[in-house]
Design a protein around this motif. Sequence first.
Motif, PDB file in Angstrom:
ATOM      1  N   ALA A  68       0.842  -1.199   0.000  1.00 25.94           N
ATOM      2  CA  ALA A  68       0.000   0.000   0.000  1.00 25.94           C
ATOM      3  C   ALA A  68       0.876   1.247   0.000  1.00 25.94           C
ATOM      4  N   LEU A  69       1.918   1.190   0.825  1.00 24.69           N
ATOM      5  CA  LEU A  69       2.847   2.319   0.854  1.00 24.69           C
ATOM      6  C   LEU A  69       3.469   2.534  -0.518  1.00 24.69           C
ATOM      7  N   GLN A  70       3.843   1.416  -1.120  1.00 26.14           N
ATOM      8  CA  GLN A  70       4.483   1.532  -2.418  1.00 26.14           C
ATOM      9  C   GLN A  70       3.534   2.130  -3.436  1.00 26.14           C
ATOM     10  N   SER A  71       2.300   1.606  -3.432  1.00 22.01           N
ATOM     11  CA  SER A  71       1.378   2.139  -4.434  1.00 22.01           C
ATOM     12  C   SER A  71       1.044   3.590  -4.105  1.00 22.01           C
ATOM     13  N   PHE A  72       1.011   3.900  -2.807  1.00 16.41           N
ATOM     14  CA  PHE A  72       0.772   5.282  -2.429  1.00 16.41           C
ATOM     15  C   PHE A  72       1.895   6.171  -2.965  1.00 16.41           C
ATOM     16  N   TYR A  73       3.096   5.656  -2.814  1.00 16.37           N
ATOM     17  CA  TYR A  73       4.254   6.429  -3.293  1.00 16.37           C
ATOM     18  C   TYR A  73       4.170   6.633  -4.796  1.00 16.37           C
ATOM     19  N   MET A  74       3.830   5.549  -5.513  1.00 15.55           N
ATOM     20  CA  MET A  74       3.741   5.681  -6.956  1.00 15.55           C
ATOM     21  C   MET A  74       2.611   6.632  -7.337  1.00 15.55           C
ATOM     22  N   ASP A  75       1.493   6.553  -6.601  1.00 14.04           N
ATOM     23  CA  ASP A  75       0.384   7.465  -6.881  1.00 14.04           C
ATOM     24  C   ASP A  75       0.817   8.905  -6.661  1.00 14.04           C
ATOM     25  N   SER A  76       1.526   9.116  -5.552  1.00 11.92           N
ATOM     26  CA  SER A  76       1.948  10.500  -5.304  1.00 11.92           C
ATOM     27  C   SER A  76       2.882  10.975  -6.395  1.00 11.92           C
ATOM     28  N   LEU A  77       3.693  10.037  -6.885  1.00 11.54           N
ATOM     29  CA  LEU A  77       4.589  10.436  -7.968  1.00 11.54           C
ATOM     30  C   LEU A  77       3.779  10.819  -9.202  1.00 11.54           C
ATOM     31  N   THR A  78       2.730  10.047  -9.467  1.00  9.77           N
ATOM     32  CA  THR A  78       1.884  10.385 -10.605  1.00  9.77           C
ATOM     33  C   THR A  78       1.270  11.766 -10.410  1.00  9.77           C
ATOM     34  N   ASP A  79       0.802  12.011  -9.182  1.00 14.98           N
ATOM     35  CA  ASP A  79       0.238  13.338  -8.898  1.00 14.98           C
ATOM     36  C   ASP A  79       1.278  14.420  -9.158  1.00 14.98           C
ATOM     37  N   VAL A  80       2.477  14.158  -8.670  1.00 14.19           N
ATOM     38  CA  VAL A  80       3.538  15.148  -8.863  1.00 14.19           C
ATOM     39  C   VAL A  80       3.771  15.357 -10.353  1.00 14.19           C
ATOM     40  N   ARG A  81       3.775  14.254 -11.063  1.00 12.88           N
ATOM     41  CA  ARG A  81       3.962  14.326 -12.507  1.00 12.88           C
ATOM     42  C   ARG A  81       2.909  15.225 -13.147  1.00 12.88           C
ATOM     43  N   GLN A  82       1.654  14.990 -12.737  1.00 14.98           N
ATOM     44  CA  GLN A  82       0.572  15.807 -13.294  1.00 14.98           C
ATOM     45  C   GLN A  82       0.764  17.263 -12.922  1.00 14.98           C
ATOM     46  N   ALA A  83       1.087  17.472 -11.655  1.00 16.25           N
ATOM     47  CA  ALA A  83       1.288  18.845 -11.204  1.00 16.25           C
ATOM     48  C   ALA A  83       2.426  19.493 -11.971  1.00 16.25           C
ATOM     49  N   LEU A  84       3.417  18.693 -12.292  1.00 16.91           N
ATOM     50  CA  LEU A  84       4.545  19.239 -13.045  1.00 16.91           C
ATOM     51  C   LEU A  84       4.130  19.532 -14.478  1.00 16.91           C
ATOM     52  N   ALA A  85       3.266  18.681 -15.006  1.00 16.33           N
ATOM     53  CA  ALA A  85       2.891  18.838 -16.410  1.00 16.33           C
ATOM     54  C   ALA A  85       2.050  20.081 -16.618  1.00 16.33           C
ATOM     55  N   THR A  86       1.133  20.356 -15.697  1.00 19.50           N
ATOM     56  CA  THR A  86       0.255  21.498 -15.927  1.00 19.50           C
ATOM     57  C   THR A  86       0.942  22.845 -15.804  1.00 19.50           C
ATOM     58  N   PRO A  87       1.653  23.089 -14.710  1.00 23.06           N
ATOM     59  CA  PRO A  87       2.252  24.432 -14.651  1.00 23.06           C
ATOM     60  C   PRO A  87       3.401  24.602 -15.632  1.00 23.06           C
ATOM     61  N   ARG A  88       3.853  23.467 -16.117  1.00 22.13           N
ATOM     62  CA  ARG A  88       4.963  23.542 -17.046  1.00 22.13           C
ATOM     63  C   ARG A  88       4.587  24.379 -18.265  1.00 22.13           C
ATOM     64  N   LEU A  89       3.323  24.212 -18.661  1.00 23.63           N
ATOM     65  CA  LEU A  89       2.848  24.986 -19.811  1.00 23.63           C
ATOM     66  C   LEU A  89       2.941  26.472 -19.501  1.00 23.63           C
ATOM     67  N   SER A  90       2.487  26.806 -18.294  1.00 23.35           N
ATOM     68  CA  SER A  90       2.481  28.231 -17.963  1.00 23.35           C
ATOM     69  C   SER A  90       3.914  28.753 -17.848  1.00 23.35           C
ATOM     70  N   VAL A  91       4.773  27.923 -17.343  1.00 25.07           N
ATOM     71  CA  VAL A  91       6.169  28.360 -17.258  1.00 25.07           C
ATOM     72  C   VAL A  91       6.712  28.606 -18.657  1.00 25.07           C
ATOM     73  N   ALA A  92       6.400  27.640 -19.525  1.00 24.94           N
ATOM     74  CA  ALA A  92       6.887  27.798 -20.889  1.00 24.94           C
ATOM     75  C   ALA A  92       6.311  29.057 -21.512  1.00 24.94           C
ATOM     76  N   GLY A  93       5.038  29.332 -21.205  1.00 22.79           N
ATOM     77  CA  GLY A  93       4.390  30.502 -21.789  1.00 22.79           C
ATOM     78  C   GLY A  93       4.966  31.790 -21.272  1.00 22.79           C
ATOM     79  N   THR A  94       5.301  31.792 -20.014  1.00 24.67           N
ATOM     80  CA  THR A  94       5.742  33.049 -19.427  1.00 24.67           C
ATOM     81  C   THR A  94       7.253  33.174 -19.388  1.00 24.67           C
TER      82      THR A  94
END
Lengths: 831, 409
Positions: free
Chosen positions: A450-476
């Motif tokens: 469970a911990l492992q899958s939690f960790y992987m899930d959090s990584l996915t969340d981080v990935r998503q969070a990184l993907a979205t603002p990345r656009l704005s960073v690129a834009g600005t």
Amino acid sequence: HSWPPFIMDEGSVPVAEDPGRRRRVHGMLKLYYGLNEEGKAPEQPESLDPCDINGPHFDPELYLNKLRRECSLTELMDQETCMVRQIRSLDSDMQTLVYENYNKFISATDTIRKMKNDFKKMEDEMDCLSANMAAITEFSARISGTLQDQHAQITKLSGVHTLLRKLQFLFELPARLNKCLELQAYAQAVNTHRRARCVLQQYSHLPSFKGIQDDCHAIMDKLAQELRQKFRDGGSSAKDLSECVELLLQLDEPAEELCDKFLSHARSRLESDLQGLEAEIRPYPSTSATKDASVHGLSSTTAPGSPADGSPKNSSLPSPASNTDILEFIDRGCNEFVSSLCLVITSYQELFINHAQKGELASKNIPQMANGKLHVFVDDLAARYFMLVERRIQEEKGVGDNSLLVRALDRFHRRLQAVAKLLPGSAVPNKGTEIVIRAATERVKQYLSALQSFYMDSLTDVRQALATPRLSVAGTSVAGPASGRDAPTSLPELLSSLSASILNQIKSVLASVHLFTAKDITFSNKPYFKGEFCSQGVRESLVVSFIKFVCQSSRQFCETAGDKGGSTPPALLLLLSRLCLDYETSTISYILTLTDEQFLVQHHSPVTPVTTLCAEAREAAQKLLNHYVKVQGLIISQMLRKSVETRDWVNTIEPRNVRAVMKRVVEDTTSIDVQVGLLYEEGVRKAHSSDSSKRTFSVYSSSRQQARYAASYTPSAPMDTNLLSNIHKLFSERIDIFSSVEFNKVSVMTGIIKISLKTFLECVRLRTFGRYGLQQIQVDCHYLQMYLWRFVSDENLVHFLLDEIVGSAAHRCLDPAPMEQSVIEVICERG
Amino acid sequence: MEDDAPVIYGLEFQARALTAQTAETDAVRFLVGTQSLKFDNQIHIIDFDDENNIINKNVLLHQAGEIWHIGASPADKAVLTTCYNKSESHCLLLSVAPFAASLCSSFFSSDSRVVSCAAVWRMPSDWETGSHESPDESAHNPQTLELLCHLDDSTHGNAACVLWEPMGDGKRVISLADNHALLWDLQESSTQATVSSTATLEGKGQLKFTSGKWSPHHNCSQLATANDTAIRGWDLRTMSQIYCIENAHGQLVRDLDFNPNRQYYLASCGDDCKVKFWDVRSVQEPVKTLEEHSHWVWSVRYNHSHDQLVLTASSDSRLILSNMVSISSEPFGHLVDDEELSEGEELHQEDKGKEPLKDSVVSTYEEHEDSVYAAEWSSADPWLFASLSYDGRLVINRVPRALKYRILL
């Protein structure tokens, strides 16, 4: 002295003489006669003295001589008077005694005379009595003589009477037994029969008795049949049943068979319990839904913001609710199965073991046999029960609430202690403990996953969070490199939230697992839970494994992404590298200390030391950072390579401005710099010269260039052409392009720029340039020079590589005519 | 040891092309092709005298252009192929004064073109004798290569490399040009070349073979090529693809080599700094990966006799000799026939067999100052190899003695 006056003067006895004086007189008399009060002769040695006037050996002659010799006249006179006085008092005493005795003698004489008369009368009466007695004796003898015959007859009759009564009992026995049978008074019947059995057995050679015995047998068989039937029906209560068994035992029913029957009867009831339990496990689909929901529950607690998660899963929630939870299941198992098992054990032991030990059955080894059967029986059923319990426990995959499972296991374990008490030496409690241990280890495993899958899930969340603002960073990013900091989820925030959520998760898991060792849980004081569970289970296979997993999965990012070159966003690599570094510096030791404190681990077996884990984390961090450098370097390299490969450098126009690719390279490098700066410290760099950006390439300005390209074809001196550049290289350090970087920004940036520029160099060497091609490279390199020096630890490195690029381009140029340095500067400053 | 020291030879031009003279099995001889845009290019014939530890060189002129690839015929010592660049308006430009060049830039850009060609050459028969008489003189007046034939087909684009049929009779070559593989038959003492069959790599984008290798196994009917990150195998009888390792390397694949003893084993190297060993029967995962270089690996070569020795050259200026025992044809060391052993030796042999042989880097050679683009084993002495860096430095090295004896004994 004369006697008569004593007798004469009988009445004039002085009455008033005091008793003391009389006593004394008696004493003296006694002394005189040699008697003491007990009538024994006194032994008085002093009395041997012949001069002792009171002694028995008194010699008057000697005494007188002695007196005359020793005493004066006056003394003699005194002595004489004293003696006269004493003699006188003695005389009066004697007189008194004589009087007393005389009186007594007189009365005694009177009494004797009277008795003489009375005895005479009595003698007559006695004669009369003896005559009468003789007459009575004679009569009595005559009567008993006549009654003799009748008495013998009566004795005989009474004997016959009792015999007849016994016979009557025997003859009535079948009927009586029948009646008992009708009334179902089995106990009475058996009791009655038992009394008659020996007699019947003894006289079975007589036909009449034989008949009775046969009848009885038939009836008793019937009765046994009925009892067996009753026993078999099983509807009766335990008490009835035990009574039944007792009676059957008394009927010489084989004990083994009875044991078997009893047990098989009990088995059927217990099996129905088991089936009930099994039926609860059956519904597989709903349990899988439970699993889904609970796993989901875990993840949704951490990410409550996602509404998409909640709604579709709600539909599946009711179905697990209809299914009993593990506590209910165990409760039911305990109440139904375990308690009836205990009941069976007690009654069985009561019947076959304790009871039999008292009776005559003990000799037949029945207790041992019965005990063996019981053990087999209990083991068999318990094994099935355990199987069910284990199956149920295995379905308990949801890791949301551990307390339920722990309570269930506790109850399970506690109830088995009852069996242990009832049945000492049984393997059942140990097996139960084993199940608990297995369940606990299984749980630990589940928590780990469970911990492992939690960790992987959090990584996915981080990935998503990184993907979205990345656009704005690129834009600005055009507006300025600082915009990365303003992004809603910046890297440091992501990092801290990620590490905090992981830590929280670990803490909550530890808390859940800690329930297993709580004081009020019966199995927590088992040695396993005190020692191995804490150290091997929790510390090693949960905490340490998780940390290792974190490191390993981080390393995997480096390996899988390596071939594709960008499946993992570089920012994630950077973030993970920092995470691992943080783990190395503090988090690991914190987590392990926390674990050790919570579980009071006493390490009997060797455990993974903190330093090993830290080293692993550091290695992972290093690998991630290296990979980050590689990936970022590759992205820039790719741009540079494409730009070099796709252009026709021979037929190009005169450079008027810096190529867009170079601007892009500088921009990207700047944004990487910002990104790395968010997570890593600045690091040390060599001091810049005051005019770092203004530095001109030695290649263009100095005469060195002339020497390099003007060298004519001189085969006799083969080294000449490259002499200068070779000497230059001799004095500069060898550059490792893809080398390990340090944990700071400057080192990372240096690594990226090294990779990019080296690629540029190699690509340039594969092309052929025209004059303007070379000039364009000069312009580009100057532009890079202006901006890249500030990022690296040693600006000479950039200079050296750019020199090499321009030098190589010049070498590969068909018409090497370098551009004026001033023109280059103008072009570059124009942008 | 003194005779273990490397021998260094410097060329006056930059150079990328190196080959051993394949047909020569007595003398240690390497051929180097230079790259110069301005001067006549040369082919240096480097003879290494192992006993005296000295180098003898001979120079032949290769006036056609700068040499990118060189290959020696396996049958005829004197025949070789080169791939070279020629700039078509080169002569014209050289005649124009540097000042004028900027004036006529439009003219320059419209006409100038760099083309890659391939050709078969024959060395002049007396190059060797001439050099011995007067080395200085021969260096000043180098002889010119005799052109046998062009391996050009204008429709097929720029040649990247030419491969001789391994151990063949010197009659068949393959040239890789852009996205075509052309199988040539050389006739009439190699003066005529005809394309016997072709294979074309098709796909989107501009596909281009970067390098290739003709397999010595399967009766020389297989070819392996590299383009971008993929390695492909071809059946030369049908000219069709037989296997493909997509994404063999993270970046460009630079070179390939076949294990001379294990027919399915293939080594590759590339821009991801890695050297990978493949079993072409299962191409999902490499059998082994080496990551010793810190920059692109440009060349990988199996030793011709002892395939555990692998040579790699990289642009980190290093040459690395690795001992890949675990995937070699002698994973348990040199197998000696039992009857040859006395009892004592047998015991010794068993001991050796038990000790695990590990893959390891034998040695890293740092004599180069610039990127090393080529490395080759000598065809005559299996313990000798040469490496060539861009600055024109040729280094001849030996396998360390300790290792040599361990392999042999």
